[in-house]
Motif scaffolding. Structure first.
Motif, PDB file in Angstrom:
ATOM      1  N   SER A  40       0.830  -1.201   0.000  1.00  8.90           N
ATOM      2  CA  SER A  40       0.000   0.000   0.000  1.00  8.90           C
ATOM      3  C   SER A  40       0.865   1.251   0.000  1.00  8.90           C
ATOM      4  O   SER A  40       1.936   1.277   0.600  1.00  8.90           O
ATOM      5  CB  SER A  40      -0.883   0.037   1.249  1.00  8.90           C
ATOM      6  N   VAL A  41       0.353   2.276  -0.655  1.00  8.31           N
ATOM      7  CA  VAL A  41       0.958   3.609  -0.611  1.00  8.31           C
ATOM      8  C   VAL A  41      -0.059   4.485   0.102  1.00  8.31           C
ATOM      9  O   VAL A  41      -1.168   4.688  -0.388  1.00  8.31           O
ATOM     10  CB  VAL A  41       1.254   4.140  -2.024  1.00  8.31           C
ATOM     11  N   VAL A  42       0.319   4.973   1.288  1.00 10.26           N
ATOM     12  CA  VAL A  42      -0.608   5.753   2.112  1.00 10.26           C
ATOM     13  C   VAL A  42       0.073   7.021   2.614  1.00 10.26           C
ATOM     14  O   VAL A  42       1.267   7.038   2.849  1.00 10.26           O
ATOM     15  CB  VAL A  42      -1.120   4.927   3.312  1.00 10.26           C
ATOM     16  N   TRP A  80       4.659  10.151   2.290  1.00 12.30           N
ATOM     17  CA  TRP A  80       3.923   8.953   1.876  1.00 12.30           C
ATOM     18  C   TRP A  80       4.673   7.705   2.315  1.00 12.30           C
ATOM     19  O   TRP A  80       5.891   7.623   2.161  1.00 12.30           O
ATOM     20  CB  TRP A  80       3.735   8.962   0.363  1.00 12.30           C
ATOM     21  N   TYR A  81       3.943   6.751   2.873  1.00 11.63           N
ATOM     22  CA  TYR A  81       4.523   5.487   3.328  1.00 11.63           C
ATOM     23  C   TYR A  81       4.252   4.365   2.335  1.00 11.63           C
ATOM     24  O   TYR A  81       3.205   4.345   1.691  1.00 11.63           O
ATOM     25  CB  TYR A  81       3.903   5.051   4.658  1.00 11.63           C
ATOM     26  N   PRO A 137       4.612   0.804   8.593  1.00  8.57           N
ATOM     27  CA  PRO A 137       5.199   1.366   7.368  1.00  8.57           C
ATOM     28  C   PRO A 137       6.662   0.983   7.211  1.00  8.57           C
ATOM     29  O   PRO A 137       7.394   0.890   8.190  1.00  8.57           O
ATOM     30  CB  PRO A 137       5.069   2.871   7.565  1.00  8.57           C
ATOM     31  N   VAL A 138       7.065   0.777   5.972  1.00 11.63           N
ATOM     32  CA  VAL A 138       8.431   0.377   5.679  1.00 11.63           C
ATOM     33  C   VAL A 138       9.334   1.583   5.505  1.00 11.63           C
ATOM     34  O   VAL A 138      10.418   1.648   6.049  1.00 11.63           O
ATOM     35  CB  VAL A 138       8.464  -0.482   4.391  1.00 11.63           C
ATOM     36  N   ASP A 171       4.611  10.081  -5.770  1.00 10.03           N
ATOM     37  CA  ASP A 171       5.183   9.386  -6.924  1.00 10.03           C
ATOM     38  C   ASP A 171       6.374   8.521  -6.539  1.00 10.03           C
ATOM     39  O   ASP A 171       6.516   7.399  -7.037  1.00 10.03           O
ATOM     40  CB  ASP A 171       5.586  10.383  -8.008  1.00 10.03           C
ATOM     41  N   ASP A 172       7.236   9.020  -5.654  1.00 12.14           N
ATOM     42  CA  ASP A 172       8.381   8.221  -5.197  1.00 12.14           C
ATOM     43  C   ASP A 172       7.911   6.969  -4.461  1.00 12.14           C
ATOM     44  O   ASP A 172       8.458   5.885  -4.634  1.00 12.14           O
ATOM     45  CB  ASP A 172       9.293   9.045  -4.278  1.00 12.14           C
ATOM     46  N   ALA A 173       6.885   7.124  -3.634  1.00 14.37           N
ATOM     47  CA  ALA A 173       6.357   5.985  -2.887  1.00 14.37           C
ATOM     48  C   ALA A 173       5.729   4.958  -3.831  1.00 14.37           C
ATOM     49  O   ALA A 173       5.905   3.750  -3.650  1.00 14.37           O
ATOM     50  CB  ALA A 173       5.339   6.454  -1.854  1.00 14.37           C
ATOM     51  N   VAL A 174       5.019   5.427  -4.848  1.00 17.49           N
ATOM     52  CA  VAL A 174       4.398   4.515  -5.818  1.00 17.49           C
ATOM     53  C   VAL A 174       5.476   3.743  -6.577  1.00 17.49           C
ATOM     54  O   VAL A 174       5.361   2.520  -6.756  1.00 17.49           O
ATOM     55  CB  VAL A 174       3.472   5.283  -6.795  1.00 17.49           C
ATOM     56  N   LEU A 175       6.524   4.423  -6.999  1.00 20.41           N
ATOM     57  CA  LEU A 175       7.621   3.738  -7.705  1.00 20.41           C
ATOM     58  C   LEU A 175       8.268   2.674  -6.827  1.00 20.41           C
ATOM     59  O   LEU A 175       8.558   1.571  -7.290  1.00 20.41           O
ATOM     60  CB  LEU A 175       8.670   4.751  -8.164  1.00 20.41           C
ATOM     61  N   GLU A 176       8.483   2.989  -5.569  1.00 27.22           N
ATOM     62  CA  GLU A 176       9.069   2.026  -4.630  1.00 27.22           C
ATOM     63  C   GLU A 176       8.154   0.817  -4.458  1.00 27.22           C
ATOM     64  O   GLU A 176       8.590  -0.330  -4.523  1.00 27.22           O
ATOM     65  CB  GLU A 176       9.306   2.698  -3.278  1.00 27.22           C
TER      66      GLU A 176
END
Length: 65
Positions: free
Chosen positions: A5-7, A15-16, A24-25, A32-37
């Motif tokens: 999840s991206v939250v 964003w986590y 959260p990791v 956008d950075d969180a989504v890419l990760e």
């Protein structure tokens, strides 16, 4: 199938990336950075999916890998 999840954090200033509703990791400065990760992790652990939330904590999109 694993779920990632991206939250947003509490005040939506970051964003986590979360794995399977656990703690959260990693905190990212942009969504956008969180989504890419999250996508990278999901692709490495396919089959899996990424659930992306908006700033109001509502599901905006789901992607499967």
């Amino acid at each position: 199938m694993k779920e990632y999840s991206v939250v947003p954090n509490k005040d939506a200033s970051g964003w986590y990336v979360k794995i399977e509703n656990t703690a959260p990791v990693e905190l990212h400065h942009t969504r956008d950075d969180a989504v890419l990760e999250a996508e990278g992790i999901a692709k490495e652990n396919a089959p899996s999916k990424v659930v992306i939330y908006d700033a109001k904590q509502e599901i905006e999109e789901e992607r499967q890998f």
